[in-house]
Design a protein around this motif. Structure first.
Motif, PDB file in Angstrom:
ATOM      1  N   GLN A 134       0.852  -1.202  -0.008  1.00  0.00           N
ATOM      2  CA  GLN A 134       0.123   0.089  -0.058  1.00  0.00           C
ATOM      3  C   GLN A 134       0.656   1.314  -0.112  1.00  0.00           C
ATOM      4  OE1 GLN A 134      -2.678  -0.240   3.310  1.00  0.00           O
ATOM      5  NE2 GLN A 134      -3.635  -2.066   2.720  1.00  0.00           N
ATOM      6  N   TRP A 135       2.020   1.174   0.368  1.00  0.00           N
ATOM      7  CA  TRP A 135       2.944   2.260   0.306  1.00  0.00           C
ATOM      8  C   TRP A 135       4.183   2.595  -0.532  1.00  0.00           C
ATOM      9  CZ3 TRP A 135       2.607   6.234   4.073  1.00  0.00           C
ATOM     10  CH2 TRP A 135       1.738   5.707   5.440  1.00  0.00           C
ATOM     11  N   PHE A 136       4.066   1.494  -1.539  1.00  0.00           N
ATOM     12  CA  PHE A 136       5.021   1.535  -2.395  1.00  0.00           C
ATOM     13  C   PHE A 136       4.563   1.016  -3.732  1.00  0.00           C
ATOM     14  CE2 PHE A 136       7.271   1.419   1.284  1.00  0.00           C
ATOM     15  CZ  PHE A 136       8.567   2.519   1.134  1.00  0.00           C
ATOM     16  N   LEU A 137       4.928   1.701  -5.131  1.00  0.00           N
ATOM     17  CA  LEU A 137       4.687   1.112  -6.185  1.00  0.00           C
ATOM     18  C   LEU A 137       5.917   0.602  -7.325  1.00  0.00           C
ATOM     19  CD1 LEU A 137       2.531   0.472  -8.405  1.00  0.00           C
ATOM     20  CD2 LEU A 137       2.383   2.777  -9.118  1.00  0.00           C
ATOM     21  N   LYS A 138       6.821   1.756  -7.451  1.00  0.00           N
ATOM     22  CA  LYS A 138       7.977   1.704  -8.294  1.00  0.00           C
ATOM     23  C   LYS A 138       9.193   0.900  -7.284  1.00  0.00           C
ATOM     24  CE  LYS A 138       6.973   5.702 -11.317  1.00  0.00           C
ATOM     25  NZ  LYS A 138       7.718   6.924 -11.807  1.00  0.00           N
ATOM     26  N   ARG A 139       9.109   1.370  -6.062  1.00  0.00           N
ATOM     27  CA  ARG A 139      10.175   0.729  -5.224  1.00  0.00           C
ATOM     28  C   ARG A 139       9.448  -0.365  -4.359  1.00  0.00           C
ATOM     29  NH1 ARG A 139      12.362   6.650  -2.699  1.00  0.00           N
ATOM     30  NH2 ARG A 139      13.330   7.381  -4.673  1.00  0.00           N
ATOM     31  N   PRO A 176       4.750  -8.325  -3.707  1.00  0.00           N
ATOM     32  CA  PRO A 176       4.679  -7.525  -4.871  1.00  0.00           C
ATOM     33  C   PRO A 176       4.055  -8.268  -5.959  1.00  0.00           C
ATOM     34  CG  PRO A 176       6.826  -7.354  -3.981  1.00  0.00           C
ATOM     35  CD  PRO A 176       6.104  -8.447  -3.021  1.00  0.00           C
ATOM     36  N   LEU A 177       4.386  -9.958  -5.977  1.00  0.00           N
ATOM     37  CA  LEU A 177       3.872 -10.655  -7.121  1.00  0.00           C
ATOM     38  C   LEU A 177       2.200 -10.839  -6.854  1.00  0.00           C
ATOM     39  CD1 LEU A 177       6.164 -13.680  -7.135  1.00  0.00           C
ATOM     40  CD2 LEU A 177       6.014 -11.804  -8.861  1.00  0.00           C
ATOM     41  N   SER A 178       1.820 -10.639  -5.665  1.00  0.00           N
ATOM     42  CA  SER A 178       0.370 -10.806  -5.584  1.00  0.00           C
ATOM     43  C   SER A 178      -0.354  -9.307  -5.828  1.00  0.00           C
ATOM     44  CB  SER A 178       0.042 -10.929  -4.073  1.00  0.00           C
ATOM     45  OG  SER A 178       0.417 -11.935  -3.285  1.00  0.00           O
ATOM     46  N   GLY A 206      -3.753  -7.248  -8.299  1.00  0.00           N
ATOM     47  CA  GLY A 206      -4.125  -5.998  -7.911  1.00  0.00           C
ATOM     48  C   GLY A 206      -3.985  -5.598  -6.670  1.00  0.00           C
ATOM     49  N   LEU A 207      -3.765  -4.408  -6.545  1.00  0.00           N
ATOM     50  CA  LEU A 207      -3.588  -3.853  -4.872  1.00  0.00           C
ATOM     51  C   LEU A 207      -4.670  -4.034  -4.101  1.00  0.00           C
ATOM     52  CD1 LEU A 207      -1.509  -2.089  -3.346  1.00  0.00           C
ATOM     53  CD2 LEU A 207      -2.574  -0.214  -4.105  1.00  0.00           C
ATOM     54  N   ARG A 208      -5.930  -3.925  -4.387  1.00  0.00           N
ATOM     55  CA  ARG A 208      -7.135  -4.087  -3.563  1.00  0.00           C
ATOM     56  C   ARG A 208      -7.228  -5.438  -3.207  1.00  0.00           C
ATOM     57  NH1 ARG A 208     -11.639  -3.450  -4.844  1.00  0.00           N
ATOM     58  NH2 ARG A 208     -12.749  -2.916  -2.900  1.00  0.00           N
ATOM     59  N   GLU A 209      -6.694  -6.408  -3.975  1.00  0.00           N
ATOM     60  CA  GLU A 209      -6.862  -7.823  -3.643  1.00  0.00           C
ATOM     61  C   GLU A 209      -5.846  -8.491  -2.952  1.00  0.00           C
ATOM     62  OE1 GLU A 209      -9.677  -9.448  -4.098  1.00  0.00           O
ATOM     63  OE2 GLU A 209     -10.728  -8.750  -5.673  1.00  0.00           O
ATOM     64  N   VAL A 210      -4.833  -7.565  -2.705  1.00  0.00           N
ATOM     65  CA  VAL A 210      -3.626  -8.236  -2.116  1.00  0.00           C
ATOM     66  C   VAL A 210      -4.064  -8.999  -0.800  1.00  0.00           C
ATOM     67  CG1 VAL A 210      -1.454  -7.547  -0.869  1.00  0.00           C
ATOM     68  CG2 VAL A 210      -1.975  -6.611  -3.092  1.00  0.00           C
ATOM     69  N   PRO A 211      -4.579  -8.487   0.260  1.00  0.00           N
ATOM     70  CA  PRO A 211      -4.924  -9.392   1.556  1.00  0.00           C
ATOM     71  C   PRO A 211      -5.713 -10.413   1.116  1.00  0.00           C
ATOM     72  CG  PRO A 211      -5.343  -6.916   1.778  1.00  0.00           C
ATOM     73  CD  PRO A 211      -5.478  -7.073   0.386  1.00  0.00           C
ATOM     74  N   SER A 212      -6.508 -10.643   0.275  1.00  0.00           N
ATOM     75  CA  SER A 212      -7.211 -11.627  -0.245  1.00  0.00           C
ATOM     76  C   SER A 212      -6.494 -12.777  -0.922  1.00  0.00           C
ATOM     77  CB  SER A 212      -8.355 -11.397  -0.956  1.00  0.00           C
ATOM     78  OG  SER A 212      -9.173 -10.527  -0.515  1.00  0.00           O
TER      79      SER A 212
END
Length: 423
Positions: A154-159, A347-349, A354-360
């Motif tokens: 949630q805090w990083f995209l490029k890094r 990062p692979l998740s 997608g970012l919103r689905e990371v916890p799931s």
């Protein structure tokens, strides 16, 4: 003048429009995110780093016969429970975090984690060790790790991979400290006090890290599903989960077998413990570089190549190793890449689901590794041939094949992700 003012006003309007167009859930790629990196690195140090040093306890239990009624497979299963139970409670921990908040979940976990070590120090029967050093510590790790694992993306995209590499390096630092420290404590103050001291140190450190954590759920609004069935209908998700399942057989077999392998080639107890420390040294140093490489060359591609490379290292260096120096070389090199799953799954998740689905997505990933985490070392010890001149040959082959086969799933995922619109 009028023309200049008009241009300036147009430019200002464009700039304000650009700011408005940025979605509010876009990761800031820094700021307080670096504090979060430090907090998660600390958690990894005092959870997975401590768990990684179980190989020292394992070799001590096998050599000392602390519990006469216990078989070698009992000790392997207890170590597997630390990982397996932590992953097994992923759906419950995800739902608990959604309903009661991450802080309640994580504080409950750090108390259970410390209590498990302290209770293990009083264990007199093997079933008591199952409940304390296996079950209780495993639940504690899971309640801390599951809520924290979804925060960093949630805090990083490029890094993102760099941040994840730095935070996951904490487990290597903890592994070094506790591999060497555990052996020293057992020698100087005995096993019970080694367990108590470890529990108290973990309690303080994990509490401080938990209080520093901050998520961005109010902006990202993740669904936080305990078991996201809709994701299982996607081919790319199934490939990622298949990689996770297979690669963890190799990871657990290598991580927990290395110290006792040292004893099998006539190393001393302190040298065997040092092998685990060198393995974690490779982890601490290598993971940030792996993160940089992942951000630059592509996360799926790098994870695939590193998984394959670890399998090659096992066959090329570990299996032929018969002395301390070569085994140290293998420990450092493999340490940097054997835990590719842990440093890249977040990062692979995000990249696959997608970012919103990371916890799931992560909840599914944790469930998929329950069986290998729990039983990989049990299988490895079952394959061990005690009376042989090379007792760990079959466990080594087992671990190497697991990495090589797992790399094929990521290779397939990499291929389909190169084609736009593929699901």
């Amino acid at each position: 003048m009028t023309q200049i003012k008009t241009e300036e006003s147009v430019t200002a309007a464009d700039e304000s429009l650009t700011v408005v167009d940025v979605p509010p859930d876009t990761p800031p790629d820094g700021g307080y995110g670096w504090v979060v990196v430090g907090a998660i690195s600390t958690l990894n140090c005092f959870t997975w780093g401590v768990a990684a040093s179980y190989g020292v306890y394992l070799s001590y239990y096998l050599a000392d016969q602390t519990y006469p009624e216990a078989a070698p497979l009992d000790y392997a299963f207890i170590g597997g429970l630390e990982f397996g139970v932590a992953m097994l409670i992923a759906p419950a921990a995800t739902i608990l975090t959604r309903e009661l908040g991450k802080r309640f979940c994580m504080i409950s976990g750090l108390i259970l984690h410390a209590a498990g070590f302290i209770a293990a120090s009083f264990a007199r029967r093997i079933w008591q060790l199952y409940l304390s050093q296996g079950l209780c510590i495993g639940i504690g790790i899971g309640l801390m790790f599951i809520p924290s694992s979804a925060i960093l993306p949630q805090w990083f995209l490029k890094r993102r991979s760099l941040a994840n590499g730095i935070s996951s390096a904490g487990s290597g630092i903890g592994g070094i400290a506790f591999s060497l420290g555990t052996n020293a404590m057992i020698e100087h103050v005995g096993l019970p006090w080694a367990l108590r001291i470890t529990g108290l140190i973990c309690l303080v450190a994990n509490l401080a890290a938990t209080l520093l954590l901050r998520d961005r759920n109010h902006l990202v609004r993740p669904p936080q599903l305990g078991f996201a069935v809709h994701l299982l209908k996607r081919y790319d998700v199934l490939l990622l989960l298949s990689w996770a399942f297979v690669v963890m057989f190799g990871y657990m077999a290598l991580l927990y077998s290395l110290s006792d392998f040292g004893l099998s080639i006539a190393l001393s107890q302190s040298q065997a413990s040092a092998l685990t420390a060198f393995l974690n040294l490779g982890t601490a140093v290598g993971r940030p570089f792996v993160g940089v490489a992942s951000d630059y060359f592509g996360r799926i591609k790098v994870a695939c190549l590193l998984t394959f490379a670890c399998g090659i290292l096992i066959f090329a260096i570990w299996i032929p190793a018969t002395n301390y120096g070569v085994t140290i070389l293998f420990s450092v090199l493999s340490g940097a890449i054997l835990g590719t799953f842990w440093m890249t799954i977040g990062p692979l998740s995000a990249e696959v689901a997608g970012l919103r689905e990371v916890p799931s997505m992560l909840s599914l990933a944790w469930i998929s590794v329950v069986l290998p985490c729990t039983f990989a070392e049990v299988i490895a010890l079952y394959l061990r041939r005690s009376g042989s001149s090379r007792p760990y040959l079959y466990p080594q082959i087992f671990a190497g094949l697991a990495y090589l086969v797992a790399s094929l799933f990521l290779f397939a995922l990499w291929r389909i992700k190169r084609k736009p619109g593929t699901i």
